[in-house]
Design a protein around this motif. Structure first.
Motif, PDB file in Angstrom:
ATOM      1  N   UNK A 181       5.484 -54.264  37.974  1.00 47.59           N
ATOM      2  CA  UNK A 181       6.219 -53.191  39.175  1.00 47.59           C
ATOM      3  C   UNK A 181       6.933 -51.748  38.764  1.00 47.59           C
ATOM      4  N   UNK A 182       6.361 -51.681  36.899  1.00 46.47           N
ATOM      5  CA  UNK A 182       6.454 -49.663  36.537  1.00 46.47           C
ATOM      6  C   UNK A 182       4.416 -49.193  37.121  1.00 46.47           C
ATOM      7  N   UNK A 187       2.393 -46.256  40.568  1.00 44.78           N
ATOM      8  CA  UNK A 187       0.963 -45.546  42.328  1.00 44.78           C
ATOM      9  C   UNK A 187       1.711 -45.102  42.897  1.00 44.78           C
ATOM     10  N   UNK A 188       3.092 -44.856  43.797  1.00 54.40           N
ATOM     11  CA  UNK A 188       3.786 -45.019  44.712  1.00 54.40           C
ATOM     12  C   UNK A 188       4.579 -43.138  44.501  1.00 54.40           C
TER      13      UNK A 188
END
Length: 189
Positions: A181-182, A187-188
């Motif tokens: 999730x990190x 990346x976002x």
């Protein structure tokens, strides 16, 4: 050790209880963990009763009281990840209850392994963090493993060994998912 009807029944109830406990290490929702733990506790009390291990049996009632108090609180006040004054009061009440039960049922130092396992578990759910729950589940299982060795519970010994492994796997998966999730979040950005 004699394989009486009571002993066999204790092993059946204990095995089912430990399977339910193992499932909690893979659950993500605190409310679901508390609900499954409640049913697991009832079965474990029955198992210890058939085994004649009353300190283990009453220590499991601490889990039931804890689950009820936390579940009612969450239903009444909503979910909160912060530890508030009411949470400290509930912890104090549960620790006092545990101390009284320990005093009343104490037989020897080895019987205190169930108390240590209970207190470790209590803090793991009180802290309101699934990751902490999964971390503390490892020493909790080790304390209960020691108690089951003391109590001559074959199913308890086998399942606690399995639970240590399951707890480690559940923690590793949790950490892996956190890291995943990190990476997605980075990346976002």
């Amino acid at each position: 050790m004699e394989f009486t009807t009571s002993y066999i029944l204790s092993q059946i109830f204990s095995t089912i209880a430990y399977i339910l406990l193992g499932s909690t290490y893979f659950l993500k929702n605190r409310k679901t963990i508390l609900a499954v733990s409640f049913f697991q506790s009832i079965l474990l009390i029955i198992g210890y009763w058939f085994l004649g291990q009353y300190q283990g049996m009453v220590m499991v009632t601490v889990g039931i009281l804890t689950n009820i108090m936390f579940f009612v609180d969450e239903q009444k006040n909503g979910k909160s990840n912060k530890i508030e004054k009411k949470d400290v009061i509930m912890l104090t009440i549960i620790l006092a209850y545990t101390a009284i039960l320990t005093y009343v049922t104490y037989t020897n130092l080895l019987s205190l392994l169930s108390v240590l396992g209970t207190i470790a578990w209590l803090f793991s759910v009180w802290l309101k963090d699934v990751k902490i729950y999964k971390i503390i589940s490892i020493p909790t299982a080790l304390f209960w493993l020691g108690f089951n060795i003391y109590a001559n519970s074959i199913s308890g010994i086998i399942t606690e060994i399995i639970l240590v492994i399951v707890a480690v796997c559940g923690l590793v998966l949790h950490i892996k998912n956190e890291n995943k999730n990190i990476k997605k979040w980075k990346k976002k950005r």
